[in-house]
Design a protein around this motif. Sequence first.
Motif, PDB file in Angstrom:
ATOM      1  N   PRO A 383      -5.748 -63.276 -36.091  1.00 23.02           N
ATOM      2  CA  PRO A 383      -4.917 -63.875 -36.858  1.00 23.02           C
ATOM      3  C   PRO A 383      -3.501 -64.118 -36.434  1.00 23.02           C
ATOM      4  CG  PRO A 383      -5.064 -61.326 -37.037  1.00 23.02           C
ATOM      5  CD  PRO A 383      -6.218 -61.898 -36.078  1.00 23.02           C
ATOM      6  N   THR A 384      -2.704 -64.803 -36.979  1.00 19.37           N
ATOM      7  CA  THR A 384      -1.466 -64.950 -36.393  1.00 19.37           C
ATOM      8  C   THR A 384      -0.440 -64.834 -37.721  1.00 19.37           C
ATOM      9  OG1 THR A 384      -1.524 -67.436 -36.921  1.00 19.37           O
ATOM     10  CG2 THR A 384      -2.066 -66.509 -34.640  1.00 19.37           C
ATOM     11  N   GLY A 385       0.918 -64.941 -37.340  1.00 14.07           N
ATOM     12  CA  GLY A 385       1.987 -64.998 -38.506  1.00 14.07           C
ATOM     13  C   GLY A 385       3.221 -64.035 -38.145  1.00 14.07           C
ATOM     14  N   ASP A 386       4.009 -63.953 -39.039  1.00 14.99           N
ATOM     15  CA  ASP A 386       5.139 -63.081 -38.657  1.00 14.99           C
ATOM     16  C   ASP A 386       5.001 -61.579 -38.719  1.00 14.99           C
ATOM     17  OD1 ASP A 386       6.829 -65.661 -38.646  1.00 14.99           O
ATOM     18  OD2 ASP A 386       7.474 -65.280 -40.793  1.00 14.99           O
ATOM     19  N   GLY A 387       5.342 -61.188 -37.628  1.00 17.28           N
ATOM     20  CA  GLY A 387       5.074 -59.640 -37.595  1.00 17.28           C
ATOM     21  C   GLY A 387       3.748 -59.152 -37.101  1.00 17.28           C
ATOM     22  N   VAL A 388       2.850 -60.045 -36.946  1.00 18.61           N
ATOM     23  CA  VAL A 388       1.480 -59.694 -36.404  1.00 18.61           C
ATOM     24  C   VAL A 388       1.260 -59.716 -35.185  1.00 18.61           C
ATOM     25  CG1 VAL A 388      -0.998 -60.665 -36.738  1.00 18.61           C
ATOM     26  CG2 VAL A 388       0.828 -60.776 -38.923  1.00 18.61           C
ATOM     27  N   ARG A 389       0.474 -58.545 -34.691  1.00 17.66           N
ATOM     28  CA  ARG A 389       0.212 -58.519 -33.264  1.00 17.66           C
ATOM     29  C   ARG A 389      -0.982 -58.142 -33.442  1.00 17.66           C
ATOM     30  NH1 ARG A 389       2.959 -54.065 -28.890  1.00 17.66           N
ATOM     31  NH2 ARG A 389       0.933 -53.698 -27.762  1.00 17.66           N
ATOM     32  N   VAL A 390      -1.868 -58.649 -32.178  1.00 18.32           N
ATOM     33  CA  VAL A 390      -3.345 -58.367 -32.086  1.00 18.32           C
ATOM     34  C   VAL A 390      -3.696 -57.744 -30.800  1.00 18.32           C
ATOM     35  CG1 VAL A 390      -5.798 -58.930 -32.243  1.00 18.32           C
ATOM     36  CG2 VAL A 390      -4.085 -59.904 -33.765  1.00 18.32           C
ATOM     37  N   ASP A 391      -4.128 -56.667 -30.465  1.00 19.60           N
ATOM     38  CA  ASP A 391      -4.448 -56.265 -29.201  1.00 19.60           C
ATOM     39  C   ASP A 391      -6.182 -56.165 -29.266  1.00 19.60           C
ATOM     40  OD1 ASP A 391      -1.982 -55.832 -28.814  1.00 19.60           O
ATOM     41  OD2 ASP A 391      -2.199 -53.767 -28.082  1.00 19.60           O
ATOM     42  N   ALA A 392      -6.819 -57.144 -28.358  1.00 17.25           N
ATOM     43  CA  ALA A 392      -8.415 -57.184 -28.437  1.00 17.25           C
ATOM     44  C   ALA A 392      -8.686 -57.148 -27.232  1.00 17.25           C
ATOM     45  CB  ALA A 392      -8.609 -58.397 -29.343  1.00 17.25           C
ATOM     46  N   GLY A 393     -10.165 -56.780 -27.041  1.00 16.98           N
ATOM     47  CA  GLY A 393     -10.968 -56.821 -25.879  1.00 16.98           C
ATOM     48  C   GLY A 393     -12.003 -57.625 -26.087  1.00 16.98           C
ATOM     49  N   ILE A 394     -12.288 -58.560 -26.946  1.00 20.25           N
ATOM     50  CA  ILE A 394     -13.140 -59.255 -27.325  1.00 20.25           C
ATOM     51  C   ILE A 394     -13.214 -60.720 -27.336  1.00 20.25           C
ATOM     52  CG2 ILE A 394     -14.896 -57.521 -28.213  1.00 20.25           C
ATOM     53  CD1 ILE A 394     -14.139 -58.738 -30.781  1.00 20.25           C
ATOM     54  N   ARG A 395     -13.986 -61.729 -27.323  1.00 19.11           N
ATOM     55  CA  ARG A 395     -13.796 -63.261 -27.448  1.00 19.11           C
ATOM     56  C   ARG A 395     -15.306 -63.614 -27.811  1.00 19.11           C
ATOM     57  NH1 ARG A 395     -13.048 -64.979 -21.253  1.00 19.11           N
ATOM     58  NH2 ARG A 395     -14.948 -64.282 -20.313  1.00 19.11           N
ATOM     59  N   THR A 396     -15.192 -64.932 -28.375  1.00 16.71           N
ATOM     60  CA  THR A 396     -16.411 -65.415 -28.632  1.00 16.71           C
ATOM     61  C   THR A 396     -17.143 -65.430 -27.628  1.00 16.71           C
ATOM     62  OG1 THR A 396     -15.316 -66.804 -30.397  1.00 16.71           O
ATOM     63  CG2 THR A 396     -17.435 -67.545 -29.401  1.00 16.71           C
ATOM     64  N   GLY A 397     -18.612 -64.899 -27.718  1.00 13.91           N
ATOM     65  CA  GLY A 397     -19.573 -64.931 -26.750  1.00 13.91           C
ATOM     66  C   GLY A 397     -19.783 -63.371 -26.118  1.00 13.91           C
ATOM     67  N   SER A 398     -18.677 -62.605 -26.328  1.00 22.23           N
ATOM     68  CA  SER A 398     -18.710 -61.308 -25.877  1.00 22.23           C
ATOM     69  C   SER A 398     -19.888 -60.664 -26.277  1.00 22.23           C
ATOM     70  CB  SER A 398     -17.657 -60.336 -26.234  1.00 22.23           C
ATOM     71  OG  SER A 398     -16.501 -60.877 -25.692  1.00 22.23           O
ATOM     72  N   THR A 399     -20.615 -59.416 -25.685  1.00 28.81           N
ATOM     73  CA  THR A 399     -21.715 -58.547 -26.322  1.00 28.81           C
ATOM     74  C   THR A 399     -21.264 -57.284 -26.331  1.00 28.81           C
ATOM     75  OG1 THR A 399     -23.316 -60.076 -25.139  1.00 28.81           O
ATOM     76  CG2 THR A 399     -23.968 -57.928 -25.899  1.00 28.81           C
ATOM     77  N   VAL A 400     -21.387 -56.820 -27.546  1.00 28.24           N
ATOM     78  CA  VAL A 400     -21.174 -55.211 -27.855  1.00 28.24           C
ATOM     79  C   VAL A 400     -22.244 -54.503 -27.625  1.00 28.24           C
ATOM     80  CG1 VAL A 400     -20.120 -53.813 -29.675  1.00 28.24           C
ATOM     81  CG2 VAL A 400     -19.269 -56.153 -29.627  1.00 28.24           C
ATOM     82  N   THR A 401     -22.199 -53.662 -26.898  1.00 20.24           N
ATOM     83  CA  THR A 401     -23.349 -52.684 -26.563  1.00 20.24           C
ATOM     84  C   THR A 401     -23.121 -50.989 -26.957  1.00 20.24           C
ATOM     85  OG1 THR A 401     -22.579 -51.933 -24.380  1.00 20.24           O
ATOM     86  CG2 THR A 401     -23.728 -54.273 -24.328  1.00 20.24           C
ATOM     87  N   ALA A 402     -23.917 -50.468 -26.884  1.00 19.71           N
ATOM     88  CA  ALA A 402     -23.993 -49.078 -27.258  1.00 19.71           C
ATOM     89  C   ALA A 402     -23.309 -47.905 -26.161  1.00 19.71           C
ATOM     90  CB  ALA A 402     -25.263 -48.545 -27.845  1.00 19.71           C
ATOM     91  N   ASP A 403     -22.848 -48.875 -25.086  1.00 17.96           N
ATOM     92  CA  ASP A 403     -22.614 -48.145 -23.893  1.00 17.96           C
ATOM     93  C   ASP A 403     -21.156 -47.429 -24.132  1.00 17.96           C
ATOM     94  OD1 ASP A 403     -24.860 -48.453 -22.204  1.00 17.96           O
ATOM     95  OD2 ASP A 403     -24.249 -50.411 -22.337  1.00 17.96           O
TER      96      ASP A 403
END
Length: 710
Positions: A383-403
């Motif tokens: 998301p974007t917009g006034d006062g909005v910040r995103v800290d993310a460690g994924i992107r489209t194509g990432s694989t989320v594992t159980a590790d």
Amino acid sequence: MGQFEPTARPFERVLVANRGEIAVRVIRTLRRLGIHAVAVYSDADRDAPHVALADSAVRIGPAPALESYLDPTRIVEAALATGAQAVHPGYGFLSEHAGFARACADAGIVFVGPGVEALEIMGDKVRAKAHVAASGVPIVPGVSDLDLPDPGDRHRDRDRDERLVEAAARIGYPVLVKPSAGGGGKGMQVARDAGELRSAVPAARRIAAAAFGDDTLLVERLIERPRHIEVQVLGDAHGAVVHLGERECSLQRRHQKVVEEAPSPLLDEATRERIGRAACDAARSVDYRGAGTVEFLVSDAAPGEFFFIEMNTRLQVEHPVTELVTGVDLVEQQLRVAAGEPLSFAQHDVPLDGHAIEARVYAESPERGFLPATGEVLAWREPTGDGVRVDAGIRTGSTVTADYDPMLAKVIAHGATRSEALRRLDGALADTVLLGVESNTGFLRRLLADPDVRAGALHTGLIDALVARLAGGADGASTDASGASLLQAAAEALLERDAEDARGRIDGPAAWRRERGWRVGGRVPTAYLVEPVAGIDGEGPLRIVAPERLADAASGLEASRVASEAEAAGASAAVTAIAPDGTVWVHVAGRTAAVRRVDRATALAARRARLGRSGAHDPELRAPMPGTVTAVLVADGDTVHAGQAVVAVEAMKMEHRITAPVDGVARVAVAVGDRVVRDHPVARIEAHADHGARSEASASEPAHEAAIRK
């Protein structure tokens, strides 16, 4: 407030010994300062965002954290090989590991964090409490293994556990059991009587030994309806210590923070000044250097009272809310302090501007008791917009594992007032698109809308008390109007997929390749049978019908033109994606859901199976999440009773005990160390011919206990 702005960079090259969103966040500051950023990665993270963002990257081992991110030797070798002058540990992993800090120093590398003494004292909850108590900081009454006589070698664990139970009676119930080493809520459990404590202690020991290599436990009096408030501190090597205000972290599940904000809506200015001064005193007592957090419990009934819990000698997950209200880049301050620079501001220079709130986006299934989820990220839009910040460690194509830990991102909003920050955060979460992996984004929106949350009437038990109501249809996606929109979007996605398949086939006459739902005399609606996977109430199968307005798309006309015309007309504004296994993911108007297409034979078999089990228990015990079997608590052939734990499975910092639904004989299908996928059979309970009213009364209970966030 003007920050320190020297012409020279504090370092030329820094290695970030972490992964995910915190690695991305640290690397962004490094690049802003013109410092060469070195990333490390395991085999599971070869294509991760933090690797792509860094200036260079080094492989440090296979996916298991113990063989990569938690191996001090590999990290130090990577730093030496790349010429890094300093190592930033982020949080978690080795960030509070005194041995790692010492190894960095021995190798001539700067550890971006406090000294070894502070790590050793504050890294042990028992020692930390005694240390700060000597400085006059109030602490919660408690007892640890270290306070009790050593029972000797014979039956040591059993005797030690029983002595802890006996000592807890003198503290008074309810109590909180937690590992002395480590943090982050790992292994914490509540016990309201001696019976519960006797079950909680061995489980907590098992987690503590596995997570920290130290099974020492601490039992404290549980303060009912407490507020969890922490104070951000900064200290330099020249004796200066300041605090940057407090953060309210009371919205938690299983002792894991979910939503944090700054400042706390509870504290008045006088209490804020007192608790800040106590935090600084605690930091000074260990000659603290860098960024750290002193955590307190504050009584909801008596907000002027507070009790020291622990000090986290690292950057906190929730540090962005402090950054947004103070304007201070905490990572930059860590780097400058580590380089020997003095703090460039005093306590009176620290502002508190407005209000900031952070929500943690976890890969988890609210509908399955918030168990961790895995999968491929088919679509990720921040998301974007006034006062909005995103800290993310994924992107489209990432694989989320159980590790690794299930936290994927943090969505943060800042506003002039708390109400404005809440409104902006809710809007940002509505615009957060995550398809392919179940998440808690819908649950977060419902939590933020709760009247108590809106009013600031927070406490650490609030989510657990309201979870049944809040999590019912976790994304608010039932078969009501909003659910109908999601199902319609799923039908459109399936129709489009069929159209693409039809256009791609080359055999047969064109008309038969192209047409769907055609018959003499007119077209019949295109319908699909689907089963809910996430965000839709009920078991299914459900019959969904594709709208006629896209019939031409299925017949081979330009699908993109038809879809764009439909969207322009306001009929659809969905984001959709179909996984390789056929699961259809949709995001519409701030809500997310997933359904899986099934054929008629499969749907009929599922319906018959449900009818056959009506009023009875499923004898199969299945893994509620992908992970590793950490304990088999009964032997094959043992007689068990309803509610008895049979197998424990661990993944993503959580241990989950799977329990027998009825009295019967256990047939165990797994062993310790086995890897299992979700719904994998781990045991079977052969029910007694007459298992009595007790098991009948538990018919509606799930065959597992509450998970323990590690």
